[in-house]
Motif scaffolding. Structure first.
Motif, PDB file in Angstrom:
ATOM      1  N   ARG A  78       5.273 -10.340 -10.567  1.00 46.41           N
ATOM      2  CA  ARG A  78       6.200  -9.344 -11.114  1.00 46.41           C
ATOM      3  C   ARG A  78       6.470  -8.221 -10.117  1.00 46.41           C
ATOM      4  N   ASN A  79       5.420  -7.807  -9.425  1.00 46.68           N
ATOM      5  CA  ASN A  79       5.606  -6.753  -8.418  1.00 46.68           C
ATOM      6  C   ASN A  79       6.529  -7.231  -7.301  1.00 46.68           C
ATOM      7  N   GLU A  80       6.336  -8.479  -6.882  1.00 49.20           N
ATOM      8  CA  GLU A  80       7.191  -9.037  -5.826  1.00 49.20           C
ATOM      9  C   GLU A  80       8.650  -9.081  -6.298  1.00 49.20           C
ATOM     10  N   ASN A  81       8.859  -9.551  -7.522  1.00 53.09           N
ATOM     11  CA  ASN A  81      10.215  -9.570  -8.080  1.00 53.09           C
ATOM     12  C   ASN A  81      10.779  -8.153  -8.175  1.00 53.09           C
ATOM     13  N   PHE A  82       9.929  -7.236  -8.559  1.00 53.88           N
ATOM     14  CA  PHE A  82      10.365  -5.853  -8.668  1.00 53.88           C
ATOM     15  C   PHE A  82      10.754  -5.300  -7.292  1.00 53.88           C
ATOM     16  N   ARG A  83       9.932  -5.584  -6.283  1.00 56.13           N
ATOM     17  CA  ARG A  83      10.226  -5.106  -4.929  1.00 56.13           C
ATOM     18  C   ARG A  83      11.550  -5.674  -4.424  1.00 56.13           C
ATOM     19  N   LYS A  84      11.782  -6.958  -4.715  1.00 53.51           N
ATOM     20  CA  LYS A  84      13.016  -7.598  -4.265  1.00 53.51           C
ATOM     21  C   LYS A  84      14.235  -6.963  -4.928  1.00 53.51           C
ATOM     22  N   SER A  85      14.062  -6.519  -6.147  1.00 55.27           N
ATOM     23  CA  SER A  85      15.200  -5.953  -6.871  1.00 55.27           C
ATOM     24  C   SER A  85      15.457  -4.483  -6.511  1.00 55.27           C
ATOM     25  N   LEU A  86      14.555  -3.918  -5.753  1.00 60.56           N
ATOM     26  CA  LEU A  86      14.705  -2.506  -5.406  1.00 60.56           C
ATOM     27  C   LEU A  86      15.828  -2.308  -4.386  1.00 60.56           C
ATOM     28  N   THR A  87      16.542  -1.308  -4.623  1.00 60.34           N
ATOM     29  CA  THR A  87      17.475  -0.814  -3.618  1.00 60.34           C
ATOM     30  C   THR A  87      16.951   0.569  -3.283  1.00 60.34           C
ATOM     31  N   LYS A  88      17.711   1.314  -2.602  1.00 62.49           N
ATOM     32  CA  LYS A  88      17.245   2.666  -2.304  1.00 62.49           C
ATOM     33  C   LYS A  88      16.893   3.363  -3.612  1.00 62.49           C
ATOM     34  N   VAL A  89      15.638   3.771  -3.674  1.00 61.66           N
ATOM     35  CA  VAL A  89      15.159   4.411  -4.895  1.00 61.66           C
ATOM     36  C   VAL A  89      14.783   5.846  -4.571  1.00 61.66           C
ATOM     37  N   ASP A  90      15.087   6.659  -5.498  1.00 62.83           N
ATOM     38  CA  ASP A  90      14.710   8.067  -5.374  1.00 62.83           C
ATOM     39  C   ASP A  90      13.186   8.145  -5.466  1.00 62.83           C
ATOM     40  N   LYS A  91      12.526   8.674  -4.442  1.00 64.61           N
ATOM     41  CA  LYS A  91      11.064   8.731  -4.374  1.00 64.61           C
ATOM     42  C   LYS A  91      10.456   9.565  -5.500  1.00 64.61           C
ATOM     43  N   SER A  92      11.208  10.388  -6.119  1.00 62.35           N
ATOM     44  CA  SER A  92      10.674  11.208  -7.203  1.00 62.35           C
ATOM     45  C   SER A  92      11.181  10.718  -8.565  1.00 62.35           C
ATOM     46  N   GLY A  93      11.885   9.602  -8.588  1.00 62.57           N
ATOM     47  CA  GLY A  93      12.472   9.104  -9.829  1.00 62.57           C
ATOM     48  C   GLY A  93      11.490   8.335 -10.694  1.00 62.57           C
ATOM     49  N   GLU A  94      11.989   7.926 -11.848  1.00 61.12           N
ATOM     50  CA  GLU A  94      11.182   7.199 -12.834  1.00 61.12           C
ATOM     51  C   GLU A  94      10.706   5.866 -12.289  1.00 61.12           C
ATOM     52  N   GLN A  95      11.562   5.144 -11.573  1.00 59.96           N
ATOM     53  CA  GLN A  95      11.185   3.844 -11.034  1.00 59.96           C
ATOM     54  C   GLN A  95      10.077   3.969  -9.988  1.00 59.96           C
ATOM     55  N   ALA A  96      10.136   4.991  -9.194  1.00 55.84           N
ATOM     56  CA  ALA A  96       9.099   5.209  -8.183  1.00 55.84           C
ATOM     57  C   ALA A  96       7.762   5.482  -8.848  1.00 55.84           C
ATOM     58  N   SER A  97       7.749   6.283  -9.893  1.00 61.30           N
ATOM     59  CA  SER A  97       6.482   6.566 -10.578  1.00 61.30           C
ATOM     60  C   SER A  97       5.965   5.310 -11.286  1.00 61.30           C
ATOM     61  N   GLN A  98       6.881   4.506 -11.818  1.00 63.20           N
ATOM     62  CA  GLN A  98       6.475   3.250 -12.468  1.00 63.20           C
ATOM     63  C   GLN A  98       5.879   2.306 -11.423  1.00 63.20           C
ATOM     64  N   LEU A  99       6.494   2.219 -10.258  1.00 66.91           N
ATOM     65  CA  LEU A  99       5.974   1.387  -9.175  1.00 66.91           C
ATOM     66  C   LEU A  99       4.584   1.862  -8.765  1.00 66.91           C
ATOM     67  N   ALA A 100       4.401   3.130  -8.610  1.00 67.46           N
ATOM     68  CA  ALA A 100       3.093   3.678  -8.234  1.00 67.46           C
ATOM     69  C   ALA A 100       2.048   3.352  -9.290  1.00 67.46           C
ATOM     70  N   MET A 101       2.435   3.455 -10.558  1.00 68.52           N
ATOM     71  CA  MET A 101       1.522   3.145 -11.647  1.00 68.52           C
ATOM     72  C   MET A 101       1.137   1.659 -11.604  1.00 68.52           C
ATOM     73  N   LEU A 102       2.110   0.780 -11.424  1.00 71.60           N
ATOM     74  CA  LEU A 102       1.833  -0.657 -11.369  1.00 71.60           C
ATOM     75  C   LEU A 102       0.957  -1.019 -10.171  1.00 71.60           C
ATOM     76  N   GLU A 103       1.225  -0.397  -9.057  1.00 74.02           N
ATOM     77  CA  GLU A 103       0.390  -0.659  -7.875  1.00 74.02           C
ATOM     78  C   GLU A 103      -1.036  -0.189  -8.113  1.00 74.02           C
ATOM     79  N   GLY A 104      -1.200   0.927  -8.779  1.00 70.72           N
ATOM     80  CA  GLY A 104      -2.536   1.418  -9.124  1.00 70.72           C
ATOM     81  C   GLY A 104      -3.256   0.455 -10.055  1.00 70.72           C
ATOM     82  N   GLN A 105      -2.535  -0.061 -11.050  1.00 72.51           N
ATOM     83  CA  GLN A 105      -3.126  -1.041 -11.968  1.00 72.51           C
ATOM     84  C   GLN A 105      -3.514  -2.308 -11.213  1.00 72.51           C
ATOM     85  N   TRP A 106      -2.647  -2.731 -10.307  1.00 71.01           N
ATOM     86  CA  TRP A 106      -2.922  -3.934  -9.520  1.00 71.01           C
ATOM     87  C   TRP A 106      -4.198  -3.751  -8.694  1.00 71.01           C
TER      88      TRP A 106
END
Length: 162
Positions: A78-106
């Motif tokens: 899922r993380n790989e699929n998520f990374r592939k779907s990423l385009t330029k993301v705002d580093k302070s946005g909701e998606q960035a915090s969700q990514l950080a949370m998922l990476e922490g869980q991983w």
């Protein structure tokens, strides 16, 4: 477990009858030998139970590890699929915090999986050492008992055996 008790009793009985000629006619030696045979069988039964309990813990830990590894594979996918779907993301946005949370869980799942594998290996090693120690003690007790019987039946060998 009960099967090993029977085979120990049968072996002890057959070896006891084989050493009768070396022990005193009748008396404490036979009772003493029977006592040690029963005691050894009980200790083996206790060790078998301990081994069974440890084995059950190991199987449970291994099952949990497999489940965590499956979860980890799922999260990686899922993380790989998520990374592939990423385009330029705002580093302070909701998606960035969700990514950080998922990476922490991983990372947490990965660390827990490694820890469980290490525990399983340690339990297996401990169980093997316990079994080997018990077998050595049983062997030593039998050897000492045989030497004592030999010293009793052959008094001229007693100084050599001590």
């Amino acid at each position: 477990s009960t099967g090993s008790f029977t085979s120990v009793s049968q072996r002890s009985t057959s070896s006891a009858s084989g050493t009768r000629s070396m022990s005193p006619p009748e008396g404490e030696e036979e009772h003493s030998q029977a006592y040690y045979v029963i005691k050894a069988a009980q200790e083996r039964e206790d060790l078998q139970q301990t081994g069974d309990d440890l084995d059950a813990k190991i199987r449970k830990a291994e099952k949990e590890i497999r489940a965590m590894e499956n979860t980890l594979r799922l999260m990686n996918s899922r993380n790989e699929n998520f990374r592939k779907s990423l385009t330029k993301v705002d580093k302070s946005g909701e998606q960035a915090s969700q990514l950080a949370m998922l990476e922490g869980q991983w990372r947490a799942v990965l660390d827990k999986s490694k820890h469980r594998k290490k525990q399983a290996r340690q339990l297996e090693g401990d169980l093997q050492r316990d079994i080997e120690l018990r077998e050595l003690r049983d062997f030593n007790a039998g050897s000492v008992q045989q030497l004592g019987g030999l010293a009793t039946s052959q008094p001229d060998l007693a100084p050599t055996l001590q």
